[in-house]
Design an enzyme around this catalytic site. Structure first.
Site, PDB file in Angstrom:
ATOM      1  N   GLU A   1      31.130 -47.556 148.610  1.00 40.05           N
ATOM      2  CA  GLU A   1      29.790 -46.997 148.428  1.00 40.05           C
ATOM      3  C   GLU A   1      28.919 -48.033 147.729  1.00 40.05           C
ATOM      4  O   GLU A   1      29.316 -48.598 146.721  1.00 40.05           O
ATOM      5  CB  GLU A   1      29.892 -45.720 147.575  1.00 40.05           C
ATOM      6  CG  GLU A   1      28.585 -44.968 147.438  1.00 40.05           C
ATOM      7  CD  GLU A   1      28.710 -43.745 146.527  1.00 40.05           C
ATOM      8  OE1 GLU A   1      29.629 -42.922 146.728  1.00 40.05           O
ATOM      9  OE2 GLU A   1      27.887 -43.623 145.607  1.00 40.05           O
TER      10      GLU A   1
ATOM     11  N   GLU B   1      34.347 -41.149 142.210  1.00 36.68           N
ATOM     12  CA  GLU B   1      33.855 -41.875 141.035  1.00 36.68           C
ATOM     13  C   GLU B   1      34.222 -41.151 139.749  1.00 36.68           C
ATOM     14  O   GLU B   1      33.498 -40.260 139.303  1.00 36.68           O
ATOM     15  CB  GLU B   1      32.318 -42.010 141.105  1.00 36.68           C
ATOM     16  CG  GLU B   1      31.813 -42.944 142.179  1.00 36.68           C
ATOM     17  CD  GLU B   1      30.296 -43.131 142.146  1.00 36.68           C
ATOM     18  OE1 GLU B   1      29.598 -42.347 141.456  1.00 36.68           O
ATOM     19  OE2 GLU B   1      29.814 -44.059 142.817  1.00 36.68           O
TER      20      GLU B   1
END
Ligand code: CA
Length: 341
Positions: free
Chosen positions: A266, A177
């Site tokens: 995710e 991320e």
């Protein structure tokens, strides 16, 4: 005779309970238009490829897998204990997960950068277990600033590609991320191209997941400026149901409409900080979206840390199989979603 009747009665009760859950899922239009997730999925689906916005199996059928993400692998963070072959077998056999995600800690104390061997041993034990259980495995470089350690990422993915690039199980995820102020065009895209080239020197075909800015939410930026001249790429879309709703789905729909292949590597039932409360209604909205677009998804996280995203209660066994009382509310909900997928 009475005993036999009683047993039949119990079986009927059990069957109707499981039917009412299935009905609930169907009433939310979550039922797949394709065949449900198989046990030993790698034996059935083999080598995967990306075609347009879909993942296809070796027979060219579109597939959508469901599974869980392990927590950060960092030494000393407490959740590295779930990096073991028995735990992976429990998810494969008991949860019927088709895929599992390794979150190779690449920042913070005890990460790969500090404790290389310990982290590598954990990661390889999980990949070996995924292969033994015939499920797919994502190897994720779990960092929010991966461009700061480019050489370590190249070294890691070179090692993984050399060791596992010839197995159909493996999927690379090269940047978990990127933070919100890290530019797609100037940083994330060039970083990704460098890592993809390093992997492709060794492994010509396994899927590679590319992260997107703002904690893997800005898939619209990637859709406007995608990586060219590469194949079998997917782009990460992460959501947390209590925080992210229509606005993020609109970004995803835009990206898909531009032909960008997405994977939800995710997602959480809770807030974006991993805590707060479980938002069941928003999760069901997201699952409808996932079904509609045949996406693959992995829930965060295999953890007994005291936060709402954890699927296990404090002190749960490291290897499973876990009893209902070992699962948090989120864990119970996610287990049903995966078993029904
Ligand atoms: Ca390969």
């Amino acid at each position: 005779m009475r005993m036999q009747l009683f047993i039949i009665y119990v079986i009927m009760i059990a069957a109707s309970a499981s039917f009412s859950y299935a009905k609930d899922i169907n009433s939310h239009h979550l039922k797949a238009s394709f065949k449900s997730q198989k046990t030993s999925p790698v034996a059935h689906h083999g080598q995967l490829s990306v075609d347009g916005t879909f993942i296809r199996d070796v027979k060219k059928e579109v597939i959508s897998l469901a599974g869980v993400s392990l927590f950060w692998s960092n030494t000393g963070w407490g959740q590295e204990r779930f990096y073991n072959s028995e735990a992976i077998a429990s998810f494969a056999k008991d949860w019927k997960a088709g895929i599992i995600r390794i979150a190779m800690g690449a920042q913070g104390t005890g990460s790969y950068l500090e404790k290389r061997k310990a982290n590598l041993d954990r990661v390889t034990s999980v990949i070996d277990a995924a292969i033994a259980n015939e499920i797919y495995v994502i190897v994720d470089w779990h960092s929010h600033q991966a461009e700061q350690n480019l050489d370590a990422a190249i070294e890691f993915f070179t090692f993984i590609a050399e060791r596992y690039g010839n197995t159909p199980n493996l999927i690379y995820e090269i940047y978990n991320e990127p933070l919100n102020d890290i530019s797609w065009e100037l940083i994330v895209k060039p970083y990704s191209e460098t890592i993809i080239n390093a992997i492709r020197k060794i492994d010509p075909n396994n899927l590679i997941i590319v992260g997107t800015p703002s904690w893997s939410q800005d898939v619209d930026l990637a859709a406007d400026n995608p990586i060219l001249d590469q194949h079998n790429l997917l782009y990460a879309l992460h959501f947390y149901a209590a925080s992210h709703k229509n606005e993020l789905r609109e970004k995803a729909e835009y990206a898909i409409s531009k032909g960008l292949p997405l994977i939800i590597s995710e997602w959480g039932t809770v807030s974006s900080d991993g805590d707060g409360f479980m938002d069941e209604e928003s999760t069901l909205e997201w699952l409808r979206f996932i079904r509609k677009n045949n996406l693959t998804h992995l829930n965060w996280a295999v953890s007994d840390k005291n936060e709402a995203a954890s699927i296990l209660t404090k002190g749960a066994d490291s290897s499973g199989p876990w009893r209902p009382q070992d699962l948090t509310s989120s864990g119970k909900f996610v287990q049903k979603i995966i078993r029904e997928w």
